[in-house]
Design a protein around this motif. Sequence first.
Motif, short mmCIF file in Angstrom:
data_model
loop_
_atom_site.label_atom_id
_atom_site.label_comp_id
_atom_site.label_asym_id
_atom_site.label_seq_id
_atom_site.Cartn_x
_atom_site.Cartn_y
_atom_site.Cartn_z
N LYS A 72 18.80 15.99 -5.80
CA LYS A 72 18.00 14.90 -6.37
C LYS A 72 16.56 15.38 -6.48
N HIS B 231 12.63 10.97 -7.84
CA HIS B 231 13.65 9.97 -8.22
C HIS B 231 14.10 9.16 -7.01
N PRO B 232 14.02 7.84 -7.09
CA PRO B 232 14.45 7.03 -5.95
C PRO B 232 15.98 7.05 -5.79
N ALA C 59 17.89 4.62 -5.52
CA ALA C 59 18.53 3.58 -6.36
C ALA C 59 18.90 4.16 -7.73
N ARG C 60 18.06 5.04 -8.23
CA ARG C 60 18.33 5.66 -9.54
C ARG C 60 19.57 6.57 -9.45
N LEU C 61 19.61 7.34 -8.34
CA LEU C 61 20.75 8.23 -8.14
C LEU C 61 22.04 7.41 -8.04
N TYR C 62 21.93 6.31 -7.32
CA TYR C 62 23.09 5.43 -7.11
C TYR C 62 23.63 4.94 -8.46
N CYS C 63 22.73 4.44 -9.31
CA CYS C 63 23.15 3.90 -10.61
C CYS C 63 23.69 5.00 -11.52
N GLU C 64 23.10 6.18 -11.43
CA GLU C 64 23.54 7.30 -12.28
C GLU C 64 24.96 7.75 -11.91
#
Length: 176
Positions: free
Chosen positions: A123, A127-128, A130-135
């Motif tokens: 990561k 990048h937070p 939350a962004r990784l989670y959604c991606e």
Amino acid sequence: MRHNGNIVLIGMPGSGKSTLGKRLAKRRGLNFLDTDKLIEADQNLPIQAIVNLRGVRYLRQVEERVLLALDCTRTVIATGGSAVYSKSAMRHLGNGGVRVYLRINLPTLLRRVSNVHNRGLAKLPQHPMARLYCERLPLYETVADITVDNNWPLTGVRVDQCHRIIDDYLSTYTAG
Ligand SMILES: Nc1ncnc2c1ncn2[C@@H]1O[C@H](COP(=O)(O)OP(=O)(O)O)[C@@H](O)[C@H]1O
Ligand SMILES: O=C(O)C1=C[C@@H](OP(=O)(O)O)[C@@H](O)[C@H](O)C1
Ligand SMILES: [Mg+2]
């Protein structure tokens, strides 16, 4: 296709692939393999050092190569959270193996993965989570043969539940 005995755990960091995976292997009488350990051995470096020295893209390339070289049976395989970025690796591991997505929600992820900066995540620092989670969520969902929610504390009951869900799936496992 025949089941080769492999149970392949995929999911976000902190979803419990390594921790639950070890107990699940014991419960099912299988070997246990953590692919992060293979990556570290391949590079002779801890994952975080690989990210720091060579970058996220390099880690993902090594991870893909290590996963594609895997040739085992009767093993619970705990992958790293970023393994899902490699379609070919996911296909390879699903070839006879059952891909189990350990699903956690975002609050659980943030609670369990507080050491974001030394956990070797694939990561970018800006990048937070939350962004990784959604991606990643749709990637895990697409690849998974089974999804098991794992937001609760780890107990023997959880391990048994997971074990049974896999057995139920395997009882309907047919050529395909
Ligand atoms: N139900 C659960 N299953 C697995 N781990 C849990 C659970 N509840 C809490 N934990 C904790 O969450 C963390 C999960 O980390 P880990 O197993 O390394 O996940 P992963 O390999 O998916 O990144 C561990 O610190 C573990 O003790
Ligand atoms: O999600 C990620 O980007 C990563 C998660 C880590 O594994 P875990 O999912 O076991 O924490 C790490 O070692 C991996 O190579 C990169
Ligand atoms: Mg792990």
